[in-house]
Write a protein that holds these residues in place. Sequence first.
Motif, PDB file in Angstrom:
ATOM      1  N   ASP A  30     -61.149  57.105 -27.852  1.00 29.45           N
ATOM      2  CA  ASP A  30     -61.217  56.413 -26.559  1.00 29.45           C
ATOM      3  C   ASP A  30     -60.442  57.197 -25.503  1.00 29.45           C
ATOM      4  O   ASP A  30     -59.923  56.640 -24.560  1.00 29.45           O
ATOM      5  CB  ASP A  30     -60.686  54.986 -26.674  1.00 29.45           C
ATOM      6  N   ARG A  32     -61.501  59.572 -23.327  1.00 34.44           N
ATOM      7  CA  ARG A  32     -62.155  59.886 -22.061  1.00 34.44           C
ATOM      8  C   ARG A  32     -62.302  58.649 -21.191  1.00 34.44           C
ATOM      9  O   ARG A  32     -62.377  57.530 -21.706  1.00 34.44           O
ATOM     10  CB  ARG A  32     -63.521  60.511 -22.322  1.00 34.44           C
ATOM     11  N   LYS A  34     -64.024  55.878 -19.251  1.00 35.85           N
ATOM     12  CA  LYS A  34     -65.275  55.120 -19.307  1.00 35.85           C
ATOM     13  C   LYS A  34     -66.203  55.521 -20.455  1.00 35.85           C
ATOM     14  O   LYS A  34     -67.381  55.223 -20.434  1.00 35.85           O
ATOM     15  CB  LYS A  34     -66.029  55.223 -17.979  1.00 35.85           C
ATOM     16  N   THR A  35     -65.682  56.209 -21.461  1.00 34.74           N
ATOM     17  CA  THR A  35     -66.499  56.636 -22.595  1.00 34.74           C
ATOM     18  C   THR A  35     -65.734  56.449 -23.897  1.00 34.74           C
ATOM     19  O   THR A  35     -64.545  56.735 -23.967  1.00 34.74           O
ATOM     20  CB  THR A  35     -66.881  58.129 -22.458  1.00 34.74           C
ATOM     21  N   THR A  37     -66.255  57.161 -28.266  1.00 37.89           N
ATOM     22  CA  THR A  37     -67.055  57.791 -29.305  1.00 37.89           C
ATOM     23  C   THR A  37     -67.144  56.813 -30.460  1.00 37.89           C
ATOM     24  O   THR A  37     -66.129  56.337 -30.953  1.00 37.89           O
ATOM     25  CB  THR A  37     -66.418  59.109 -29.770  1.00 37.89           C
ATOM     26  N   HIS A  60     -71.827  58.873 -28.143  1.00 38.32           N
ATOM     27  CA  HIS A  60     -70.977  58.643 -26.982  1.00 38.32           C
ATOM     28  C   HIS A  60     -71.542  57.432 -26.260  1.00 38.32           C
ATOM     29  O   HIS A  60     -72.727  57.403 -25.914  1.00 38.32           O
ATOM     30  CB  HIS A  60     -70.971  59.862 -26.060  1.00 38.32           C
ATOM     31  N   HIS A  62     -70.990  54.284 -23.192  1.00 40.41           N
ATOM     32  CA  HIS A  62     -70.359  53.953 -21.918  1.00 40.41           C
ATOM     33  C   HIS A  62     -69.523  52.680 -22.065  1.00 40.41           C
ATOM     34  O   HIS A  62     -69.984  51.671 -22.575  1.00 40.41           O
ATOM     35  CB  HIS A  62     -71.430  53.760 -20.850  1.00 40.41           C
ATOM     36  N   ASP A  63     -68.277  52.748 -21.603  1.00 39.16           N
ATOM     37  CA  ASP A  63     -67.343  51.617 -21.621  1.00 39.16           C
ATOM     38  C   ASP A  63     -66.749  51.519 -20.222  1.00 39.16           C
ATOM     39  O   ASP A  63     -65.744  52.159 -19.926  1.00 39.16           O
ATOM     40  CB  ASP A  63     -66.266  51.880 -22.681  1.00 39.16           C
ATOM     41  N   SER A  83     -75.165  60.572 -18.805  1.00 34.42           N
ATOM     42  CA  SER A  83     -74.621  61.909 -18.625  1.00 34.42           C
ATOM     43  C   SER A  83     -75.349  62.827 -19.606  1.00 34.42           C
ATOM     44  O   SER A  83     -76.323  62.414 -20.232  1.00 34.42           O
ATOM     45  CB  SER A  83     -73.113  61.926 -18.875  1.00 34.42           C
ATOM     46  N   LYS A  86     -74.385  61.144 -23.038  1.00 33.42           N
ATOM     47  CA  LYS A  86     -74.189  59.692 -23.135  1.00 33.42           C
ATOM     48  C   LYS A  86     -75.468  58.928 -22.822  1.00 33.42           C
ATOM     49  O   LYS A  86     -75.920  58.895 -21.694  1.00 33.42           O
ATOM     50  CB  LYS A  86     -73.066  59.282 -22.175  1.00 33.42           C
TER      51      LYS A  86
END
Length: 100
Positions: A30, A32, A34-35, A37, A60, A62-63, A83, A86
């Motif tokens: 966690d 990164r 807003k991302t 894994t 990946h 999105h959070d 991305s 993602k």
Amino acid sequence: MSEAQVQETQATAPARAKVVRTLVGKVVSDKRAKTVTVLVERRVKHELYGKIVARSRKYHAHDEKGEYKMGDLVEITESRPLSKTKNWVVTRMVEKARVV
């Protein structure tokens, strides 16, 4: 075409159900913004030998709010490309990580 014919054709046309792919996995990173894994493990039977083998893959996801932490069990859903790597979004938390 009249309105009655348009409504009739819409009613008789088969409704297309959109297939939404969802997976459940464990958050392994966690770091990164807003991302997260997510590691998804599945068990499959080996083609030749018949033994059950564990296969895994990292996605990946999105959070947006950064609310999911390492060790959480989450459900991810496929979405549009967000991305380069993602294509998934975390939809819900299945199980919170246990504090050791």
